[in-house]
Design a protein around this motif. Structure first.
Motif, PDB file in Angstrom:
ATOM      1  N   GLY A   1       0.779  -1.223   0.022  1.00  7.01           N
ATOM      2  CA  GLY A   1       0.043   0.034  -0.014  1.00  7.01           C
ATOM      3  C   GLY A   1       0.875   1.267  -0.003  1.00  7.01           C
ATOM      4  N   GLY A   2       2.140   1.332  -0.229  1.00  6.50           N
ATOM      5  CA  GLY A   2       2.908   2.289  -0.031  1.00  6.50           C
ATOM      6  C   GLY A   2       3.539   2.613   1.208  1.00  6.50           C
ATOM      7  N   ARG A   3       3.173   2.277   2.179  1.00  8.48           N
ATOM      8  CA  ARG A   3       4.029   2.476   3.564  1.00  8.48           C
ATOM      9  C   ARG A   3       5.179   1.524   3.957  1.00  8.48           C
ATOM     10  NH1 ARG A   3       0.024   4.701   8.350  1.00  8.48           N
ATOM     11  NH2 ARG A   3      -0.300   2.442   8.319  1.00  8.48           N
ATOM     12  N   GLY A   4       6.339   1.995   3.964  1.00  4.86           N
ATOM     13  CA  GLY A   4       7.370   0.982   4.450  1.00  4.86           C
ATOM     14  C   GLY A   4       7.638   1.420   5.772  1.00  4.86           C
ATOM     15  N   ARG A   5       8.776   0.866   6.179  1.00  7.63           N
ATOM     16  CA  ARG A   5       9.017   1.038   7.747  1.00  7.63           C
ATOM     17  C   ARG A   5       9.314   2.268   8.285  1.00  7.63           C
ATOM     18  NH1 ARG A   5      12.423  -3.658   5.690  1.00  7.63           N
ATOM     19  NH2 ARG A   5      14.017  -2.301   4.884  1.00  7.63           N
ATOM     20  N   PRO A   6       8.924   2.874   9.368  1.00  6.13           N
ATOM     21  CA  PRO A   6       8.688   1.683  10.441  1.00  6.13           C
ATOM     22  C   PRO A   6       7.074   1.243  10.649  1.00  6.13           C
ATOM     23  CG  PRO A   6       8.623   4.202  11.213  1.00  6.13           C
ATOM     24  CD  PRO A   6       9.181   4.188   9.614  1.00  6.13           C
ATOM     25  N   TYR A   7       6.166   1.602   9.794  1.00  3.45           N
ATOM     26  CA  TYR A   7       4.748   1.314   9.824  1.00  3.45           C
ATOM     27  C   TYR A   7       4.959  -0.411   9.436  1.00  3.45           C
ATOM     28  CZ  TYR A   7       3.578   6.057   8.679  1.00  3.45           C
ATOM     29  OH  TYR A   7       3.530   7.335   8.952  1.00  3.45           O
ATOM     30  N   PRO A   8       4.019  -0.945  10.089  1.00  2.00           N
ATOM     31  CA  PRO A   8       3.856  -2.443  10.209  1.00  2.00           C
ATOM     32  C   PRO A   8       3.506  -3.269   8.981  1.00  2.00           C
ATOM     33  CG  PRO A   8       2.307  -1.627  11.397  1.00  2.00           C
ATOM     34  CD  PRO A   8       2.874  -0.569  11.017  1.00  2.00           C
TER      35      PRO A   8
ATOM     36  N   MET B   1       4.321  -3.845   5.751  1.00  2.00           N
ATOM     37  CA  MET B   1       4.721  -4.938   5.181  1.00  2.00           C
ATOM     38  C   MET B   1       4.796  -6.340   5.783  1.00  2.00           C
ATOM     39  SD  MET B   1       8.087  -3.575   2.692  1.00  2.00           S
ATOM     40  CE  MET B   1       9.051  -2.795   4.164  1.00  2.00           C
ATOM     41  N   LEU B   2       5.189  -6.186   7.210  1.00  2.00           N
ATOM     42  CA  LEU B   2       5.207  -7.486   7.742  1.00  2.00           C
ATOM     43  C   LEU B   2       3.587  -7.932   7.949  1.00  2.00           C
ATOM     44  CD1 LEU B   2       7.549  -6.649  10.836  1.00  2.00           C
ATOM     45  CD2 LEU B   2       8.017  -7.585   8.777  1.00  2.00           C
ATOM     46  N   LEU B   3       2.759  -7.090   8.065  1.00  2.00           N
ATOM     47  CA  LEU B   3       1.274  -7.637   8.106  1.00  2.00           C
ATOM     48  C   LEU B   3       0.889  -8.078   6.826  1.00  2.00           C
ATOM     49  CD1 LEU B   3      -0.142  -4.719  10.570  1.00  2.00           C
ATOM     50  CD2 LEU B   3       0.479  -7.227  11.108  1.00  2.00           C
ATOM     51  N   THR B   4       1.304  -7.347   5.778  1.00  2.00           N
ATOM     52  CA  THR B   4       0.938  -8.234   4.323  1.00  2.00           C
ATOM     53  C   THR B   4       1.879  -9.369   4.056  1.00  2.00           C
ATOM     54  OG1 THR B   4       1.135  -5.753   3.406  1.00  2.00           O
ATOM     55  CG2 THR B   4       1.594  -7.722   2.005  1.00  2.00           C
ATOM     56  N   ALA B   5       2.875  -9.563   4.603  1.00  2.00           N
ATOM     57  CA  ALA B   5       3.665 -10.904   4.792  1.00  2.00           C
ATOM     58  C   ALA B   5       2.680 -12.068   5.327  1.00  2.00           C
ATOM     59  CB  ALA B   5       5.099 -10.975   5.253  1.00  2.00           C
ATOM     60  N   PHE B   6       2.292 -11.636   6.609  1.00  2.00           N
ATOM     61  CA  PHE B   6       1.553 -12.291   7.321  1.00  2.00           C
ATOM     62  C   PHE B   6       0.133 -12.858   6.855  1.00  2.00           C
ATOM     63  CE2 PHE B   6      -1.979 -12.743  10.564  1.00  2.00           C
ATOM     64  CZ  PHE B   6      -1.525 -13.796  11.557  1.00  2.00           C
ATOM     65  N   LEU B   7      -0.506 -11.979   6.186  1.00  2.00           N
ATOM     66  CA  LEU B   7      -1.575 -12.249   5.363  1.00  2.00           C
ATOM     67  C   LEU B   7      -1.564 -13.065   4.229  1.00  2.00           C
ATOM     68  CD1 LEU B   7      -3.329  -8.640   6.044  1.00  2.00           C
ATOM     69  CD2 LEU B   7      -4.037 -10.768   6.878  1.00  2.00           C
ATOM     70  N   ARG B   8      -0.588 -12.613   3.262  1.00  2.00           N
ATOM     71  CA  ARG B   8      -0.236 -13.331   2.076  1.00  2.00           C
ATOM     72  C   ARG B   8       0.067 -14.737   2.381  1.00  2.00           C
ATOM     73  NH1 ARG B   8       2.182  -9.398  -2.471  1.00  2.00           N
ATOM     74  NH2 ARG B   8       0.696  -7.600  -2.103  1.00  2.00           N
ATOM     75  N   THR B   9       1.083 -14.867   3.126  1.00  2.00           N
ATOM     76  CA  THR B   9       1.651 -16.434   3.273  1.00  2.00           C
ATOM     77  C   THR B   9       0.741 -17.322   4.146  1.00  2.00           C
ATOM     78  OG1 THR B   9       2.717 -15.740   5.372  1.00  2.00           O
ATOM     79  CG2 THR B   9       4.159 -15.557   3.271  1.00  2.00           C
ATOM     80  N   ARG B  10      -0.120 -16.848   5.024  1.00  2.00           N
ATOM     81  CA  ARG B  10      -0.769 -17.406   5.807  1.00  2.00           C
ATOM     82  C   ARG B  10      -0.099 -18.665   6.487  1.00  2.00           C
ATOM     83  NH1 ARG B  10      -6.939 -18.266   2.620  1.00  2.00           N
ATOM     84  NH2 ARG B  10      -7.152 -15.892   2.376  1.00  2.00           N
ATOM     85  N   ALA B  11       0.985 -18.278   6.876  1.00  2.00           N
ATOM     86  CA  ALA B  11       2.083 -19.458   7.479  1.00  2.00           C
ATOM     87  C   ALA B  11       2.063 -19.400   8.835  1.00  2.00           C
ATOM     88  CB  ALA B  11       3.284 -19.016   6.862  1.00  2.00           C
ATOM     89  N   ALA B  12       1.236 -18.538   9.414  1.00  2.07           N
ATOM     90  CA  ALA B  12       1.247 -18.250  10.642  1.00  2.07           C
ATOM     91  C   ALA B  12      -0.408 -18.041  11.302  1.00  2.07           C
ATOM     92  CB  ALA B  12       1.962 -17.102  11.521  1.00  2.07           C
ATOM     93  N   ASP B  13      -0.796 -18.622  12.601  1.00  2.00           N
ATOM     94  CA  ASP B  13      -2.031 -18.271  13.085  1.00  2.00           C
ATOM     95  C   ASP B  13      -2.014 -16.918  13.978  1.00  2.00           C
ATOM     96  OD1 ASP B  13      -3.099 -20.817  11.790  1.00  2.00           O
ATOM     97  OD2 ASP B  13      -2.388 -21.807  13.507  1.00  2.00           O
ATOM     98  N   ASP B  14      -0.888 -16.561  14.280  1.00  2.94           N
ATOM     99  CA  ASP B  14      -0.878 -15.265  15.396  1.00  2.94           C
ATOM    100  C   ASP B  14       0.364 -14.511  14.937  1.00  2.94           C
ATOM    101  OD1 ASP B  14      -0.484 -14.045  17.670  1.00  2.94           O
ATOM    102  OD2 ASP B  14      -1.278 -15.231  18.769  1.00  2.94           O
ATOM    103  N   VAL B  15       0.062 -13.265  14.980  1.00  4.28           N
ATOM    104  CA  VAL B  15       1.345 -12.551  14.642  1.00  4.28           C
ATOM    105  C   VAL B  15       2.607 -12.804  15.793  1.00  4.28           C
ATOM    106  CG1 VAL B  15       0.225 -10.615  13.350  1.00  4.28           C
ATOM    107  CG2 VAL B  15       0.391 -10.642  15.942  1.00  4.28           C
ATOM    108  N   ARG B  16       2.083 -13.289  16.876  1.00  2.00           N
ATOM    109  CA  ARG B  16       3.258 -13.505  17.961  1.00  2.00           C
ATOM    110  C   ARG B  16       4.071 -14.693  17.418  1.00  2.00           C
ATOM    111  NH1 ARG B  16      -0.423 -13.653  22.866  1.00  2.00           N
ATOM    112  NH2 ARG B  16      -1.887 -14.684  21.376  1.00  2.00           N
ATOM    113  N   GLN B  17       3.693 -15.326  16.437  1.00  2.19           N
ATOM    114  CA  GLN B  17       4.486 -16.600  15.514  1.00  2.19           C
ATOM    115  C   GLN B  17       5.539 -16.115  14.525  1.00  2.19           C
ATOM    116  OE1 GLN B  17       0.849 -18.826  14.658  1.00  2.19           O
ATOM    117  NE2 GLN B  17       1.651 -20.431  15.807  1.00  2.19           N
ATOM    118  N   VAL B  18       5.214 -14.704  14.347  1.00  4.68           N
ATOM    119  CA  VAL B  18       6.216 -14.072  13.475  1.00  4.68           C
ATOM    120  C   VAL B  18       7.525 -13.710  13.967  1.00  4.68           C
ATOM    121  CG1 VAL B  18       6.771 -12.243  11.947  1.00  4.68           C
ATOM    122  CG2 VAL B  18       4.424 -13.285  12.096  1.00  4.68           C
TER     123      VAL B  18
END
Length: 210
Positions: free
Chosen positions: A130-137, A139-156
């Motif tokens: 969406g255009g916002r890089g660090r220190p906004y979260p 990209m990390l939340l996008t990775a969490f949503l796109r990969t569906r590799a974790a059930d909880d952000v605390r697993q990141v």
């Protein structure tokens, strides 16, 4: 990527100097801010430095062009153990995503220079989130949503070499936020920004996660 898995030998500062001179600005008056904000999306840095959006965009284009030229000249390489670490993590069943504050074209140039185009399932730059890089979260939340590799952000687990990387991990709610000492910022800055761990290099990560 740069400073965490990729060594670029100070190319960010060299490309910034070229961009500043392109706009007839004195890079020496701006370089301290550039160093302090390593890890932030580059367009955000230029917006702060030049104020006007048109100048910021022009500076960003000049920066990306200069950096790409340096990459094409063979000036980047993988940090020792970085590729092996990524492969080890993936062999353990973990999902690895590479993020950067660079534009997509620059990120792709770095990946191509290293032969990493197919190394991980997902790479992200600010525009992908969406255009916002660090220190906004974002990209990390996008990775969490796109990969569906974790059930909880605390697993990141978030790993980076700048205080902005650490702040991003904290803001995203990551369970592990690790700073590495192979890049821009030292241990005190990393811990001050929220690092839960400070590692000599990224190759220590598998042991920490284990």
């Amino acid at each position: 990527m740069a400073g965490t898995t990729v060594a670029d030998g100070g190319l960010v500062e060299q490309a910034f100097t070229a961009a500043a001179r392109h706009l007839d600005a004195d890079p020496e008056q701006m370089i301290d801010y550039v160093r302090a904000t390593m890890g932030e999306s580059k367009i955000s840095v230029f917006r702060h430095l030049f104020g006007e959006e048109a100048k910021a965009q022009e500076a960003n284009k000049a920066f990306e062009a200069a950096y790409a030229e340096l990459v094409d000249g063979g000036r980047v390489h993988a940090l020792p153990g970085a590729r092996e670490t990524i492969e080890t993590l993936q062999a353990q069943g973990r999902t690895v995503v590479l993020t950067t504050g660079f534009a997509r074209a620059t990120q792709d140039a770095i990946l191509a220079a290293l032969g990493w185009q197919d190394l991980v399932p997902l790479t992200l730059c600010p525009a992908d989130a969406g255009g916002r890089g660090r220190p906004y979260p974002d990209m990390l939340l996008t990775a969490f949503l796109r990969t569906r590799a974790a059930d909880d952000v605390r697993q990141v687990a978030v790993v980076g070499d700048t205080s902005y990387d650490m702040l991003t991990g904290v803001r995203a709610g990551a369970g592990l936020v690790a700073g590495v000492l192979t890049g821009a910022h030292g241990a005190d800055a990393l811990r001050g920004a929220g690092a839960t761990h400070v590692l000599e290099s990224v190759d220590r990560l598998p042991g920490v996660l284990a």
